[in-house]
Design an enzyme around this catalytic site. Structure first.
Site, PDB file in Angstrom:
ATOM      1  N   THR A  51       0.819  -1.211   0.000  1.00  0.00           N
ATOM      2  CA  THR A  51       0.000   0.000   0.000  1.00  0.00           C
ATOM      3  C   THR A  51       0.854   1.264   0.000  1.00  0.00           C
ATOM      4  O   THR A  51       1.987   1.251   0.491  1.00  0.00           O
ATOM      5  CB  THR A  51      -0.906  -0.013   1.258  1.00  0.00           C
ATOM      6  OG1 THR A  51      -1.477   1.269   1.440  1.00  0.00           O
ATOM      7  CG2 THR A  51      -0.109  -0.330   2.522  1.00  0.00           C
ATOM      8  N   ASP A  52       0.264   2.362  -0.482  1.00  0.00           N
ATOM      9  CA  ASP A  52       0.973   3.650  -0.418  1.00  0.00           C
ATOM     10  C   ASP A  52       1.029   4.181   1.013  1.00  0.00           C
ATOM     11  O   ASP A  52       1.768   5.124   1.294  1.00  0.00           O
ATOM     12  CB  ASP A  52       0.313   4.683  -1.342  1.00  0.00           C
ATOM     13  CG  ASP A  52      -1.129   5.019  -0.971  1.00  0.00           C
ATOM     14  OD1 ASP A  52      -1.709   4.324  -0.109  1.00  0.00           O
ATOM     15  OD2 ASP A  52      -1.676   5.993  -1.537  1.00  0.00           O
ATOM     16  N   GLU A  53       0.243   3.582   1.919  1.00  0.00           N
ATOM     17  CA  GLU A  53       0.186   4.115   3.286  1.00  0.00           C
ATOM     18  C   GLU A  53       1.511   3.941   4.027  1.00  0.00           C
ATOM     19  O   GLU A  53       1.731   4.590   5.051  1.00  0.00           O
ATOM     20  CB  GLU A  53      -0.973   3.466   4.056  1.00  0.00           C
ATOM     21  CG  GLU A  53      -2.303   3.733   3.366  1.00  0.00           C
ATOM     22  CD  GLU A  53      -3.527   3.382   4.188  1.00  0.00           C
ATOM     23  OE1 GLU A  53      -3.454   3.421   5.421  1.00  0.00           O
ATOM     24  OE2 GLU A  53      -4.557   3.062   3.578  1.00  0.00           O
ATOM     25  N   TYR A  63      -1.913  -0.465  10.873  1.00  0.00           N
ATOM     26  CA  TYR A  63      -2.028  -1.136   9.558  1.00  0.00           C
ATOM     27  C   TYR A  63      -0.801  -0.838   8.705  1.00  0.00           C
ATOM     28  O   TYR A  63      -0.119  -1.761   8.227  1.00  0.00           O
ATOM     29  CB  TYR A  63      -3.307  -0.686   8.837  1.00  0.00           C
ATOM     30  CG  TYR A  63      -3.324  -1.043   7.361  1.00  0.00           C
ATOM     31  CD1 TYR A  63      -3.311  -2.370   6.938  1.00  0.00           C
ATOM     32  CD2 TYR A  63      -3.341  -0.041   6.385  1.00  0.00           C
ATOM     33  CE1 TYR A  63      -3.319  -2.690   5.580  1.00  0.00           C
ATOM     34  CE2 TYR A  63      -3.350  -0.361   5.022  1.00  0.00           C
ATOM     35  CZ  TYR A  63      -3.332  -1.690   4.630  1.00  0.00           C
ATOM     36  OH  TYR A  63      -3.325  -2.004   3.288  1.00  0.00           O
ATOM     37  N   LYS A  93       2.258  -3.250   7.257  1.00  0.00           N
ATOM     38  CA  LYS A  93       2.556  -3.432   5.823  1.00  0.00           C
ATOM     39  C   LYS A  93       4.001  -3.000   5.524  1.00  0.00           C
ATOM     40  O   LYS A  93       4.699  -3.628   4.723  1.00  0.00           O
ATOM     41  CB  LYS A  93       1.576  -2.631   4.962  1.00  0.00           C
ATOM     42  CG  LYS A  93       0.153  -3.145   4.956  1.00  0.00           C
ATOM     43  CD  LYS A  93      -0.031  -4.540   4.369  1.00  0.00           C
ATOM     44  CE  LYS A  93       0.186  -4.600   2.879  1.00  0.00           C
ATOM     45  NZ  LYS A  93      -0.196  -5.940   2.333  1.00  0.00           N
TER      46      LYS A  93
HETATM   47  N1  LIG Z   1      -8.038  -2.040  -0.529  1.00  0.00           N
HETATM   48  C1  LIG Z   1      -7.156  -1.136  -0.895  1.00  0.00           C
HETATM   49  O1  LIG Z   1      -7.512   0.000  -1.215  1.00  0.00           O
HETATM   50  C2  LIG Z   1      -5.682  -1.481  -0.964  1.00  0.00           C
HETATM   51  C3  LIG Z   1      -4.794  -0.565  -1.512  1.00  0.00           C
HETATM   52  C4  LIG Z   1      -3.437  -0.907  -1.625  1.00  0.00           C
HETATM   53  C5  LIG Z   1      -3.001  -2.142  -1.195  1.00  0.00           C
HETATM   54  N2  LIG Z   1      -3.887  -3.011  -0.635  1.00  0.00           N
HETATM   55  C6  LIG Z   1      -3.358  -4.323  -0.221  1.00  0.00           C
HETATM   56  O2  LIG Z   1      -3.922  -5.302  -1.097  1.00  0.00           O
HETATM   57  C7  LIG Z   1      -4.156  -6.507  -0.390  1.00  0.00           C
HETATM   58  C8  LIG Z   1      -5.613  -6.910  -0.527  1.00  0.00           C
HETATM   59  O3  LIG Z   1      -6.446  -5.882   0.004  1.00  0.00           O
HETATM   60  P1  LIG Z   1      -8.033  -6.017   0.003  1.00  0.00           P
HETATM   61  O4  LIG Z   1      -8.592  -4.665   0.137  1.00  0.00           O
HETATM   62  O5  LIG Z   1      -8.441  -6.889  -1.107  1.00  0.00           O
HETATM   63  O6  LIG Z   1      -8.225  -6.788   1.385  1.00  0.00           O
HETATM   64  P2  LIG Z   1      -9.479  -7.627   1.914  1.00  0.00           P
HETATM   65  O7  LIG Z   1      -9.522  -7.340   3.373  1.00  0.00           O
HETATM   66  O8  LIG Z   1     -10.686  -7.388   1.082  1.00  0.00           O
HETATM   67  O9  LIG Z   1      -9.051  -9.142   1.668  1.00  0.00           O
HETATM   68  C9  LIG Z   1      -8.063  -9.774   2.413  1.00  0.00           C
HETATM   69  C10 LIG Z   1      -8.148 -11.263   2.133  1.00  0.00           C
HETATM   70  O10 LIG Z   1      -7.086 -11.888   2.862  1.00  0.00           O
HETATM   71  C11 LIG Z   1      -7.628 -13.017   3.564  1.00  0.00           C
HETATM   72  N3  LIG Z   1      -6.840 -13.207   4.794  1.00  0.00           N
HETATM   73  C12 LIG Z   1      -6.783 -12.371   5.872  1.00  0.00           C
HETATM   74  N4  LIG Z   1      -5.981 -12.898   6.817  1.00  0.00           N
HETATM   75  C13 LIG Z   1      -5.527 -14.085   6.317  1.00  0.00           C
HETATM   76  C14 LIG Z   1      -4.642 -15.085   6.815  1.00  0.00           C
HETATM   77  N5  LIG Z   1      -4.091 -14.985   8.031  1.00  0.00           N
HETATM   78  N6  LIG Z   1      -4.373 -16.148   6.027  1.00  0.00           N
HETATM   79  C15 LIG Z   1      -4.931 -16.268   4.781  1.00  0.00           C
HETATM   80  N7  LIG Z   1      -5.788 -15.354   4.280  1.00  0.00           N
HETATM   81  C16 LIG Z   1      -6.062 -14.279   5.032  1.00  0.00           C
HETATM   82  C17 LIG Z   1      -9.073 -12.633   3.859  1.00  0.00           C
HETATM   83  O11 LIG Z   1      -9.874 -13.786   4.113  1.00  0.00           O
HETATM   84  C18 LIG Z   1      -9.456 -11.892   2.595  1.00  0.00           C
HETATM   85  O12 LIG Z   1      -9.933 -12.779   1.614  1.00  0.00           O
HETATM   86  C19 LIG Z   1      -3.729  -6.257   1.050  1.00  0.00           C
HETATM   87  O13 LIG Z   1      -2.445  -6.759   1.209  1.00  0.00           O
HETATM   88  C20 LIG Z   1      -3.743  -4.749   1.179  1.00  0.00           C
HETATM   89  O14 LIG Z   1      -2.802  -4.316   2.131  1.00  0.00           O
HETATM   90  C21 LIG Z   1      -5.211  -2.722  -0.520  1.00  0.00           C
END
Ligand SMILES: NC(=O)c1ccc[n+]([C@@H]2O[C@H](COP(=O)([O-])OP(=O)(O)OC[C@H]3O[C@@H](n4cnc5c(N)ncnc54)[C@H](O)[C@@H]3O)[C@@H](O)[C@H]2O)c1
Length: 353
Positions: free
Chosen positions: A134-136, A159, A163
């Protein structure tokens, strides 16, 4: 690489992960996609209903912190490369329960790294550990500058600290053990299948239900927004063309103050729901600001465009329009998520297997 290459996608039942899994399963029949997900509250296999029977797709329910289970998947599925998205992802939850974030985001990532390191002893150039971040991690901007790949890390929430830590471990494994890796750091995503605790689906849901629209502080925090399918396309390009050891920032060139975004959503929803203009905006309610709320995130996505030729494919207006339409047309999905019924899907679909 073995044939066909087996790609482990972690967190594939989540919001972004499900878009990545769908894209890879449908676009690359020559790849086998193994989706490993613990199915926490954020994991929803209904997100993948349309591709779950594809011959090049497999699902494994496991926790990335469970070293034995992860090693077993690497062995049994002969994993060649990893796209790691599994994480605890909601900042508010990280404020109330930081340890869950340390466990999944840090320990879980290191557990995966160890499994990859253990499995990939053959020096085969085809291996890759791709960490989706993430950019955070870069912290909060207080001027009009942008985050570059070289911006020093300065995470401000549990969070983003978790990350940042996982990014550091990925780089450390590359440096120390020669593990081939890439990292991408992306701005806020929006689109279909997002759990309605995050800003855009929460607001769509509340506007529809005529519930208050909670806006933190004065709504002045600025975020860059990217359509989730454009993020999946960026992940595709970084996975296939990214250079070993590199980091790529991914963003939408699309900054919005939270309050302006919510006002825009109200306008779009008024139009789509046949309400008079300004009706939904009356639901806006200012609530006490999030602790340590970062003021502004803004991504310079120039490197991925210059080096890999990726840029967002649609405008924010188009993306928002498609997103609102999807939530309005998928009331059943939203109903299952808000009622918790989506949790029964795994049992019904996989319980007997
Ligand atoms: N949502 C955003 O805007 C955003 C932006 C940049 C980066 N990200 C990164 O992208 C990735 C996905 O984000 P998202 O928004 O789809 O998240 P999300 O919360 O929708 O999905 C997370 C998934 O990971 C699974 N999970 C959680 N803990 C687990 C564990 N211990 N073992 C196995 N599976 C596990 C959950 O069941 C879920 O399916 C993350 O790494 C997040 O940091 C998200």
């Amino acid at each position: 690489m073995a044939t066909p290459p087996n790609i482990l996608v972690t967190g594939g039942a989540g919001f972004i992960g499900s878009h990545v899994v769908r894209r890879f399963v449908t676009k690359y029949p020559e790849l086998r996609i193994v989706n490993l997900d613990a199915l926490t509250y954020a994991g929803n296999l209904e997100n993948l209903r349309d591709i779950e029977d594809a011959p090049n797709y497999a699902f494994v329910k496991a926790d990335i912190c469970d070293a034995k289970a992860v090693e077993q998947v690497f062995q049994e599925q002969a994993i060649d490369a990893v796209i790691h998205l599994a994480a605890e992802s909601h900042v508010d939850r990280s404020i109330s329960d930081p340890m869950a974030f340390v466990n999944t985001n840090v320990i879980g990532t290191v557990t995966l790294l160890n499994a990859a390191r253990g499995a990939w002893k053959d020096g085969d150039a085809g291996h890759l550990f791709y960490h989706v971040s993430t950019d955070e991690v870069y912290g909060s901007l207080h001027d009009d500058s942008f985050f570059l790949e070289t911006t020093p890390y300065d995470p401000q929430s549990p969070y983003s600290a978790s990350k940042a830590s996982s990014d550091h471990f990925v780089r450390a494994y590359g440096n120390t053990y020669g593990l081939p890796f890439v990292i991408s750091n992306c701005s806020n995503n929006y689109g279909s299948h997002q759990f309605p605790e995050k800003l855009i689906p929460l607001m769509i849901h509340n506007i529809q239900q005529r519930k208050p629209l909670p806006v933190y502080g004065k709504g002045e925090n600025v975020r860059d927004w990217l359509w989730v399918e454009d993020h999946a396309a960026a992940i595709d390009v970084v996975f296939h063309k990214g250079r070993n050891g590199e980091t790529y920032n991914v963003g939408g060139h699309n900054e919005w103050r939270n309050i302006d975004l919510v006002q825009l959503l109200c306008k779009v929803m008024d139009r789509k729901l046949g309400r008079s203009e300004g009706e939904s905006a009356k639901l806006i309610t200012y609530v006490t600001d999030r602790a340590g709320h970062d003021l502004r995130y803004a991504i310079d996505a120039g490197k991925i465009e210059r080096e890999l030729g990726w840029r967002p494919s649609i405008t924010f207006e188009e993306g928002l329009d498609r997103t609102v339409d999807w939530y309005l047309q998928n009331a059943e999905w939203l109903e299952h998520v808000t009622s918790g019924a989506y949790r029964d899907y795994y049992q019904a679909q996989y319980g007997q297997r």
